[in-house]
Design a protein around this motif. Structure first.
Motif, PDB file in Angstrom:
ATOM      1  N   PHE A  28       0.842  -1.208   0.000  1.00 55.03           N
ATOM      2  CA  PHE A  28       0.000   0.000   0.000  1.00 55.03           C
ATOM      3  C   PHE A  28       0.872   1.251   0.000  1.00 55.03           C
ATOM      4  CE2 PHE A  28      -2.941  -3.206   1.714  1.00 55.03           C
ATOM      5  CZ  PHE A  28      -3.953  -3.067   0.775  1.00 55.03           C
ATOM      6  N   LEU A  29       0.670   2.075  -1.011  1.00 56.93           N
ATOM      7  CA  LEU A  29       1.443   3.318  -1.134  1.00 56.93           C
ATOM      8  C   LEU A  29       1.017   4.295  -0.038  1.00 56.93           C
ATOM      9  CD1 LEU A  29       0.969   3.535  -4.976  1.00 56.93           C
ATOM     10  CD2 LEU A  29       3.214   3.466  -3.865  1.00 56.93           C
ATOM     11  N   ASP A  30       1.964   5.098   0.401  1.00 54.71           N
ATOM     12  CA  ASP A  30       1.677   6.131   1.398  1.00 54.71           C
ATOM     13  C   ASP A  30       1.208   7.386   0.634  1.00 54.71           C
ATOM     14  OD1 ASP A  30       1.613   7.977   3.386  1.00 54.71           O
ATOM     15  OD2 ASP A  30       3.682   7.690   4.057  1.00 54.71           O
ATOM     16  N   ILE A  31      -0.070   7.401   0.299  1.00 50.89           N
ATOM     17  CA  ILE A  31      -0.610   8.467  -0.564  1.00 50.89           C
ATOM     18  C   ILE A  31      -0.517   9.854   0.101  1.00 50.89           C
ATOM     19  CG2 ILE A  31      -2.660   9.256  -1.856  1.00 50.89           C
ATOM     20  CD1 ILE A  31      -1.399   6.663  -2.943  1.00 50.89           C
ATOM     21  N   PRO A  32      -0.920   9.997   1.397  1.00 50.03           N
ATOM     22  CA  PRO A  32      -0.857  11.345   1.983  1.00 50.03           C
ATOM     23  C   PRO A  32       0.543  11.946   1.912  1.00 50.03           C
ATOM     24  CG  PRO A  32      -2.040   9.841   3.434  1.00 50.03           C
ATOM     25  CD  PRO A  32      -1.475   9.007   2.329  1.00 50.03           C
ATOM     26  N   ASN A  33       1.575  11.087   1.979  1.00 45.93           N
ATOM     27  CA  ASN A  33       2.944  11.618   1.910  1.00 45.93           C
ATOM     28  C   ASN A  33       3.526  11.587   0.501  1.00 45.93           C
ATOM     29  OD1 ASN A  33       3.475  12.512   4.590  1.00 45.93           O
ATOM     30  ND2 ASN A  33       3.360  10.358   5.220  1.00 45.93           N
ATOM     31  N   GLY A  34       2.676  11.324  -0.497  1.00 46.62           N
ATOM     32  CA  GLY A  34       3.086  11.460  -1.891  1.00 46.62           C
ATOM     33  C   GLY A  34       4.043  10.389  -2.395  1.00 46.62           C
TER      34      GLY A  34
END
Ligand code: GSH
Length: 207
Positions: free
Chosen positions: A31-37
Motif C-alpha cells: 500500500f502506497l503512502d498516498i498522503p505523503n506522496g
C-alpha cells in the motif's frame, strides 16, 4: 511472488485484488503512502511513470493499467480461462467490454470522483459544468450495460474479467450519487457481484 502496488481506496486496485482472489493467485499487496506522496517518489515513478496505481510486479514484468493486469493474471493462471477465455471470439467479446469500460465509463466516473467526492472532502464546491457533462455521457453509456444484462447474469454470459472491471467502476454509483433507478438489470447485477466471496474480501475494509 506477484506484488501489486496500490492504495486502500483505489477502485482500479480493487479490480486486481478481486481477480487474484477469483483465480486463487497469491498477491503481495504493497500500500502506497498516498498522503505523503509516495506515488510521486522517484522509486515509484520508475515503476509507473504516471504515478498512478495499481502497478503489478511479476518477476521481470512491471505492468500498469488495471485491465492489462487482469488479462495477465488470468493468462498466467491455470484457472484463467473462465475469466478470460482463450477461445478468440469469446476473448474478443471480453476485451470489447474492458475497452468499453476504460473508454466510456471510467473517464466520467473519474471526473465525478474528483467533483463530487474529493472536492467535497476538501470542502471545495464541485464544477457543475463538469458534473453535468459527465452525467450526460453516463446517461448514454450506462443503458448499454443495463441492456446487455437484461438477458444475462453477467456481462459476457458467465462471470469474467468484464464483470470485475465494470463492477469496480459501476459500484461507485451510490458514493457518487448517480441515479441507478432507471437501470434495474444493472442494480441486480451489482447485488450478484457483491454477494461473491471475492468481492467481499478478507476484511470489511478490503478494497
Ligand atoms: N486506467 C488506469 C487508471 C489508474 C488510476 O487513475 N488510478 C487512480 C486510483 S483508482 C489513481 O492513480 N489516482 C491518483 C492519480 O491520478 O494521481 C487503470 O485502470 O489502472
Amino acid at each position: 511472488m506477484k506484488r501489486v502496488h496500490t492504495a486502500r481506496t483505489s477502485p482500479a486496485g480493487k479490480r486486481v485484488r478481486i481477480c487474484a482472489a477469483e483465480l486463487g493467485v497469491d498477491l503481495e499487496k504493497r500500500f502506497l503512502d498516498i498522503p505523503n506522496g509516495e506515488q510521486r517518489s522517484a522509486d515509484y515513478l520508475a515503476l509507473n511513470p504516471m504515478g498512478k496505481f495499481p502497478t503489478l510486479v511479476d518477476g521481470d514484468l512491471v505492468l500498469w493499467e488495471s485491465c492489462a493486469i487482469l488479462c495477465h493474471l488470468a493468462q498466467a493462471s491455470p484457472r484463467g480461462d473462465a475469466l478470460f477465455p482463450r477461445d478468440p471470439p469469446r476473448q474478443a467479446d471480453t476485451l470489447r467490454w474492458l475497452f468499453f469500460g476504460a473508454c466510456h465509463l471510467d473517464p466520467y466516473f473519474t471526473a465525478l470522483v474528483i467533483e463530487r467526492f474529493l472536492k467535497a472532502r476538501d470542502h471545495q464546491p464541485p464544477d457543475e459544468v463538469l458534473v453535468g457533462s459527465a452525467l450526460q455521457s453516463l446517461a448514454r453509456f450506462m443503458p448499454v450495460v443495463d441492456q446487455q444484462l437484461a438477458r444475462r447474469e453477467f456481462v459476457t454470459g458467465s462471470f469474467s474479467l468484464a464483470d470485475i472491471a465494470l463492477g469496480c467502476t459501476l459500484e461507485l454509483t451510490s458514493l457518487l450519487r448517480i441515479d441507478v433507478e432507471p437501470y434495474p438489470n444493472l442494480r441486480a447485477w451489482l447485488d450478484r457481484l457483491h454477494a461473491r466471496e471475492s468481492w467481499r474480501g478478507p476484511s470489511p475494509e478490503a478494497f
